[in-house]
Design a protein around this motif. Structure first.
Motif, short mmCIF file in Angstrom:
data_model
loop_
_atom_site.label_atom_id
_atom_site.label_comp_id
_atom_site.label_asym_id
_atom_site.label_seq_id
_atom_site.Cartn_x
_atom_site.Cartn_y
_atom_site.Cartn_z
N GLU A 9 0.85 -1.19 0.00
CA GLU A 9 0.00 0.00 0.00
C GLU A 9 0.88 1.24 0.00
O GLU A 9 1.89 1.28 0.69
N PHE A 10 0.49 2.22 -0.78
CA PHE A 10 1.03 3.57 -0.66
C PHE A 10 -0.05 4.39 0.02
O PHE A 10 -1.17 4.50 -0.50
N ILE A 11 0.27 4.97 1.17
CA ILE A 11 -0.73 5.74 1.93
C ILE A 11 -0.24 7.16 2.14
O ILE A 11 0.92 7.39 2.50
N ALA A 12 -1.13 8.12 1.88
CA ALA A 12 -0.83 9.54 2.06
C ALA A 12 -1.76 10.08 3.15
O ALA A 12 -2.98 10.05 2.99
N ARG A 13 -1.18 10.55 4.23
CA ARG A 13 -1.94 11.10 5.35
C ARG A 13 -1.81 12.62 5.37
O ARG A 13 -0.71 13.16 5.19
N GLN A 14 -2.91 13.29 5.64
CA GLN A 14 -2.86 14.75 5.73
C GLN A 14 -1.98 15.21 6.88
O GLN A 14 -1.47 16.33 6.88
N ALA A 15 -1.76 14.34 7.85
CA ALA A 15 -0.84 14.67 8.95
C ALA A 15 0.57 14.91 8.44
O ALA A 15 1.38 15.56 9.12
N ASP A 16 0.86 14.42 7.22
CA ASP A 16 2.19 14.59 6.64
C ASP A 16 2.20 15.66 5.55
O ASP A 16 3.11 15.67 4.69
N ALA A 17 1.24 16.57 5.59
CA ALA A 17 1.15 17.61 4.56
C ALA A 17 2.35 18.55 4.57
O ALA A 17 2.60 19.25 3.58
N GLY A 18 3.10 18.57 5.65
CA GLY A 18 4.30 19.40 5.71
C GLY A 18 5.47 18.84 4.92
O GLY A 18 6.47 19.55 4.71
N LEU A 19 5.35 17.59 4.48
CA LEU A 19 6.42 16.99 3.70
C LEU A 19 6.26 17.36 2.22
O LEU A 19 5.16 17.25 1.67
N PRO A 20 7.32 17.77 1.55
CA PRO A 20 7.21 18.17 0.15
C PRO A 20 7.02 16.96 -0.76
O PRO A 20 7.26 15.82 -0.38
N ALA A 21 6.59 17.23 -1.98
CA ALA A 21 6.48 16.19 -2.99
C ALA A 21 7.87 15.71 -3.38
O ALA A 21 8.87 16.40 -3.19
N THR A 22 7.92 14.50 -3.93
CA THR A 22 9.18 13.94 -4.39
C THR A 22 9.77 14.78 -5.52
O THR A 22 9.04 15.25 -6.40
N ASP A 23 11.06 14.98 -5.47
CA ASP A 23 11.75 15.70 -6.53
C ASP A 23 12.21 14.68 -7.57
O ASP A 23 13.23 14.01 -7.40
N GLY A 24 11.45 14.52 -8.64
CA GLY A 24 11.79 13.54 -9.67
C GLY A 24 10.58 12.74 -10.08
O GLY A 24 9.48 12.90 -9.54
N GLN A 25 10.78 11.84 -11.04
CA GLN A 25 9.68 11.05 -11.58
C GLN A 25 9.26 9.90 -10.70
O GLN A 25 8.11 9.47 -10.72
N VAL A 26 10.19 9.37 -9.92
CA VAL A 26 9.90 8.20 -9.09
C VAL A 26 9.43 8.65 -7.71
O VAL A 26 10.16 9.32 -6.99
N PRO A 27 8.20 8.29 -7.31
CA PRO A 27 7.73 8.67 -5.96
C PRO A 27 8.55 7.95 -4.90
O PRO A 27 8.84 6.75 -5.04
N ARG A 28 8.94 8.67 -3.87
CA ARG A 28 9.80 8.12 -2.83
C ARG A 28 9.06 8.07 -1.49
O ARG A 28 8.87 9.09 -0.84
N PRO A 29 8.62 6.89 -1.06
CA PRO A 29 8.05 6.77 0.29
C PRO A 29 9.07 7.20 1.34
O PRO A 29 10.27 7.00 1.16
N PHE A 30 8.58 7.79 2.42
CA PHE A 30 9.49 8.28 3.46
C PHE A 30 9.58 7.34 4.66
O PHE A 30 10.41 7.55 5.55
N SER A 31 8.73 6.28 4.69
CA SER A 31 8.79 5.35 5.81
C SER A 31 7.91 4.14 5.53
O SER A 31 7.09 4.15 4.61
N ILE A 32 8.10 3.12 6.35
CA ILE A 32 7.07 2.08 6.46
C ILE A 32 6.04 2.62 7.43
O ILE A 32 6.32 2.84 8.61
N SER A 33 4.86 2.87 6.92
CA SER A 33 3.81 3.51 7.71
C SER A 33 3.00 2.51 8.53
O SER A 33 2.53 2.82 9.62
N GLU A 34 2.81 1.29 7.98
CA GLU A 34 2.01 0.28 8.67
C GLU A 34 2.59 -1.10 8.41
O GLU A 34 3.16 -1.36 7.35
#
Length: 226
Positions: free
Chosen positions: A111-136
Motif C-alpha cells: 500500500e502507498f498511503i498519504a496522510r494529511q498529517a504529513d502535509a508538511g512533507l514536500p512532494a518527491t523531486d523527480g519522476q519516481v515517488p519516494r516513500p518516506f517510511s514504512i507507515s504500517e
C-alpha cells in the motif's frame, strides 16, 4: 511511533529484490542471505524462508502532495486493487488518508498511503515517488484484544481508531501496527488472509528498550531512537 525495520521471509529472494528494485524503483541492497529495501527512514529486510499460509501487509508512507503522481506512476507498473469501484481508498474516520493497494512478491499486500498529517512533507523531486517510511505493518494473531493489551502495556503505545473485533491499530500517524485476527481477510482483497509466517518488527521508542513475542512467529522490539 516510528517503524524502524520490518523483517519477513520469502521463498525467492531474487524475485523480491527484482520487484522492489526494478518495479518500485526503491534502493535495494542484496547480500547472499538477505535483501534490504530502504524505505526512507525505515528498512524492509527480506530473508529466505519456508512457505507459509496467508500474506503480509506493508504500507509505505508518502507525502499527500505525491499521491496523484504516485497513483498514476504505479498504474503503469502494477495492477491497483479497487474497492467500491475506486482505486483510491479513503481511510477510516480519524485517519484523514488516501491509499492505493497492489500485490508484490508472493502476493504480499502493499500500500502507498498519504496522510494529511504529513502535509508538511514536500512532494518527491523527480519522476519516481519516494516513500518516506514504512507507515504500517500487519500483524496476525489468534486473539486481537489480548495482543493489543500486551502491546499497549509492554510497549506503552496508544491504540488508534477504529478499534474493532478482529482489526485494531496500535500507534499513531507516524507508524501503525495493524493487529488483525488471523482468520479475517485483508481489505481490499476480500480473498487473501493475513500471514502466519515469521515477522519481526523494530520500532523507535522514548522508553526503555524491550521485546515481546506476540506469537511463536511474531516479535516486536522497541529500541531506543537513534
Amino acid at each position: 511511533m516510528k517503524i524502524r525495520e520490518v523483517a519477513i521471509t520469502v521463498r525467492r529472494l531474487d524475485a523480491a529484490a527484482s520487484f522492489y528494485r526494478d518495479v518500485l524503483r526503491m534502493p535495494v541492497e542484496e547480500e547472499p542471505d538477505r535483501v534490504t529495501v530502504r524505505v526512507g527512514r525505515s528498512r524492509l529486510v527480506i530473508v529466505r524462508g519456508e512457505q507459509f499460509e496467508g500474506v503480509h501487509h506493508v504500507a509505505f508512507g508518502i507525502s499527500p502532495h505525491d499521491f496523484d503522481h504516485a497513483r498514476a506512476w504505479l498504474k503503469g507498473r502494477v495492477d491497483l486493487i479497487p474497492a467500491g469501484g475506486s482505486e483510491v481508498i479513503i481511510g477510516p474516520a480519524g485517519w484523514d488518508s488516501r491509499s492505493v493497494y497492489f500485490l508484490g512478491p508472493e502476493d504480499i499486500l502493499l500500500e502507498f498511503i498519504a496522510r494529511q498529517a504529513d502535509a508538511g512533507l514536500p512532494a518527491t523531486d523527480g519522476q519516481v515517488p519516494r516513500p518516506f517510511s514504512i507507515s504500517e505493518i500487519g500483524i496476525s494473531v489468534p486473539d486481537t484484544a489480548a495482543a493489543v493489551g500486551e502491546v499497549t502495556r509492554a510497549l506503552r503505545l496508544p491504540t488508534f481508531p477504529p478499534q474493532q473485533p478482529g482489526f485494531a491499530p496500535v500507534g499513531d500517524h507516524d507508524g501503525l501496527l495493524i493487529v488483525v485476527d488471523q482468520n479475517r481477510e485483508w481489505f481490499p482483497t476480500q480473498v487473501l488472509r493475513p500471514a502466519h509466517g515469521p515477522l519481526t518488527v523494530t520500532i523507535d521508542t522514548p522508553h526503555e528498550p524491550t521485546s515481546i513475542a506476540l506469537t511463536k512467529k511474531v516479535t516486536i522490539t522497541a529500541a531506543t531512537a537513534d
